[in-house]
Design a protein around this motif. Structure first.
Motif, PDB file in Angstrom:
ATOM      1  N   PHE A  68     -40.565 -17.143 -45.670  1.00 43.30           N
ATOM      2  CA  PHE A  68     -41.107 -18.241 -46.063  1.00 43.30           C
ATOM      3  C   PHE A  68     -43.266 -18.227 -45.789  1.00 43.30           C
ATOM      4  O   PHE A  68     -43.507 -17.907 -46.665  1.00 43.30           O
ATOM      5  CB  PHE A  68     -41.135 -19.151 -44.516  1.00 43.30           C
ATOM      6  N   LEU A  71     -43.642 -15.594 -49.057  1.00 44.83           N
ATOM      7  CA  LEU A  71     -43.571 -16.117 -50.258  1.00 44.83           C
ATOM      8  C   LEU A  71     -45.018 -16.599 -50.607  1.00 44.83           C
ATOM      9  O   LEU A  71     -45.470 -16.729 -51.748  1.00 44.83           O
ATOM     10  CB  LEU A  71     -42.575 -17.524 -50.206  1.00 44.83           C
ATOM     11  N   GLN A  72     -46.048 -17.005 -48.970  1.00 41.42           N
ATOM     12  CA  GLN A  72     -47.610 -17.570 -49.790  1.00 41.42           C
ATOM     13  C   GLN A  72     -47.621 -16.595 -50.849  1.00 41.42           C
ATOM     14  O   GLN A  72     -49.456 -17.505 -51.413  1.00 41.42           O
ATOM     15  CB  GLN A  72     -48.304 -17.422 -48.493  1.00 41.42           C
ATOM     16  N   LEU A  74     -47.423 -15.009 -53.739  1.00 38.08           N
ATOM     17  CA  LEU A  74     -46.936 -15.803 -54.892  1.00 38.08           C
ATOM     18  C   LEU A  74     -47.449 -17.116 -54.839  1.00 38.08           C
ATOM     19  O   LEU A  74     -47.303 -17.457 -56.235  1.00 38.08           O
ATOM     20  CB  LEU A  74     -45.439 -15.427 -55.018  1.00 38.08           C
ATOM     21  N   TYR A  75     -47.281 -18.141 -54.191  1.00 35.21           N
ATOM     22  CA  TYR A  75     -47.110 -18.813 -54.113  1.00 35.21           C
ATOM     23  C   TYR A  75     -48.963 -19.202 -54.268  1.00 35.21           C
ATOM     24  O   TYR A  75     -49.103 -20.578 -55.388  1.00 35.21           O
ATOM     25  CB  TYR A  75     -46.340 -20.226 -52.800  1.00 35.21           C
ATOM     26  N   CYS A  76     -49.439 -18.925 -53.620  1.00 32.50           N
ATOM     27  CA  CYS A  76     -51.025 -18.776 -54.217  1.00 32.50           C
ATOM     28  C   CYS A  76     -51.566 -19.128 -55.406  1.00 32.50           C
ATOM     29  O   CYS A  76     -52.180 -19.826 -55.917  1.00 32.50           O
ATOM     30  CB  CYS A  76     -52.152 -18.252 -52.848  1.00 32.50           C
ATOM     31  N   CYS A  78     -49.557 -19.164 -57.436  1.00 33.34           N
ATOM     32  CA  CYS A  78     -49.062 -19.696 -58.827  1.00 33.34           C
ATOM     33  C   CYS A  78     -49.689 -21.057 -59.055  1.00 33.34           C
ATOM     34  O   CYS A  78     -50.101 -21.633 -60.309  1.00 33.34           O
ATOM     35  CB  CYS A  78     -47.530 -20.026 -58.660  1.00 33.34           C
ATOM     36  N   LEU A  79     -50.109 -21.263 -57.835  1.00 34.13           N
ATOM     37  CA  LEU A  79     -50.960 -22.969 -57.407  1.00 34.13           C
ATOM     38  C   LEU A  79     -52.619 -22.394 -58.459  1.00 34.13           C
ATOM     39  O   LEU A  79     -52.896 -23.029 -59.088  1.00 34.13           O
ATOM     40  CB  LEU A  79     -51.416 -22.834 -56.462  1.00 34.13           C
ATOM     41  N   GLU A  84     -46.102 -21.141 -63.844  1.00 27.83           N
ATOM     42  CA  GLU A  84     -44.696 -22.441 -63.635  1.00 27.83           C
ATOM     43  C   GLU A  84     -44.384 -21.501 -63.363  1.00 27.83           C
ATOM     44  O   GLU A  84     -43.753 -20.167 -64.098  1.00 27.83           O
ATOM     45  CB  GLU A  84     -44.297 -23.050 -64.815  1.00 27.83           C
ATOM     46  N   LEU A  85     -44.067 -20.938 -61.972  1.00 27.71           N
ATOM     47  CA  LEU A  85     -42.667 -20.562 -61.127  1.00 27.71           C
ATOM     48  C   LEU A  85     -40.851 -20.790 -61.350  1.00 27.71           C
ATOM     49  O   LEU A  85     -41.043 -21.670 -61.359  1.00 27.71           O
ATOM     50  CB  LEU A  85     -42.862 -19.790 -60.064  1.00 27.71           C
ATOM     51  N   ILE A  88     -37.731 -16.477 -58.944  1.00 21.35           N
ATOM     52  CA  ILE A  88     -37.898 -15.383 -57.990  1.00 21.35           C
ATOM     53  C   ILE A  88     -36.026 -14.689 -57.987  1.00 21.35           C
ATOM     54  O   ILE A  88     -35.315 -15.206 -57.136  1.00 21.35           O
ATOM     55  CB  ILE A  88     -38.241 -15.863 -56.274  1.00 21.35           C
TER      56      ILE A  88
END
Length: 185
Positions: A68, A71-72, A74-76, A78-79, A84-85, A88
């Protein structure tokens, strides 16, 4: 397409990742690897020891307890970049220890043999550059110096390699994934 981003990941997340993986008295499980890039059966294998932690592998149905938090970045990305992911593929963290003879010491490579994207997240400042090459694996396209919180995003078909640091450890998280850039409207 190669993009470098600073400050996409909030400082508090960068600090949490650094403290988890590199701070004094951390309890992050780094594991010894004879080669940080290729298994010993690969034709480009070269003895290049370092530390590795497999965070996620979709084909092995495996994930780390630290998934968790790690992965932050990667998520940051994408946002903030309107990406659009879709899937993974793998997430690995690498710790390259300083060497008296720093520089590129692994052959250029691609992480996967399928169309994909790569995102490198640097956990700390280091002098061990990432080098990206033309398809000939000789002509350098771009050189990126690791900086805490920096992200490098590129097409997974671009050959690349890391360089060993001569001053400090080089720690990074490597994400391989599928997705697409969305139009901004």
């Amino acid at each position: 397409m190669i993009q470098v981003f600073d400050n996409i990941v909030p400082n508090y997340i960068s600090n949490q990742i650094y403290n988890l993986t590199l701070a004094d008295n951390n309890r992050f499980p780094w594991y010894y690897s004879k080669s940080l890039t290729f298994p010993s059966t690969h034709p480009k294998y070269k003895f290049k020891p370092g530390m590795k932690h497999s965070v996620y592998n979709n084909t092995a149905n495996f994930h780390s307890n630290f998934l968790f938090l790690l992965l932050q970045p990667l998520y940051c990305f994408c946002l903030k970049s309107n990406f659009e992911l879709h899937k993974i593929l793998t997430v690995n963290s690498f710790l390259d220890l300083p060497n008296p003879t720093p520089g590129p010491d692994l052959p250029p490579h691609v992480d996967r043999d399928i169309d994909h994207y790569v995102l490198l997240y640097y956990i700390n400042d280091s002098d061990g550059d990432t080098i990206l090459f033309e398809d000939d694996e000789i002509t350098e396209i771009k050189r990126v110096t690791p900086k805490k919180g920096r992200i490098v995003f590129f097409d997974g078909s671009i050959p690349h390699c890391g360089s060993t640091s001569g001053i400090s450890s080089r720690a990074a998280i490597n994400f391989n994934f599928l997705g697409k850039k969305l139009d901004r409207r």
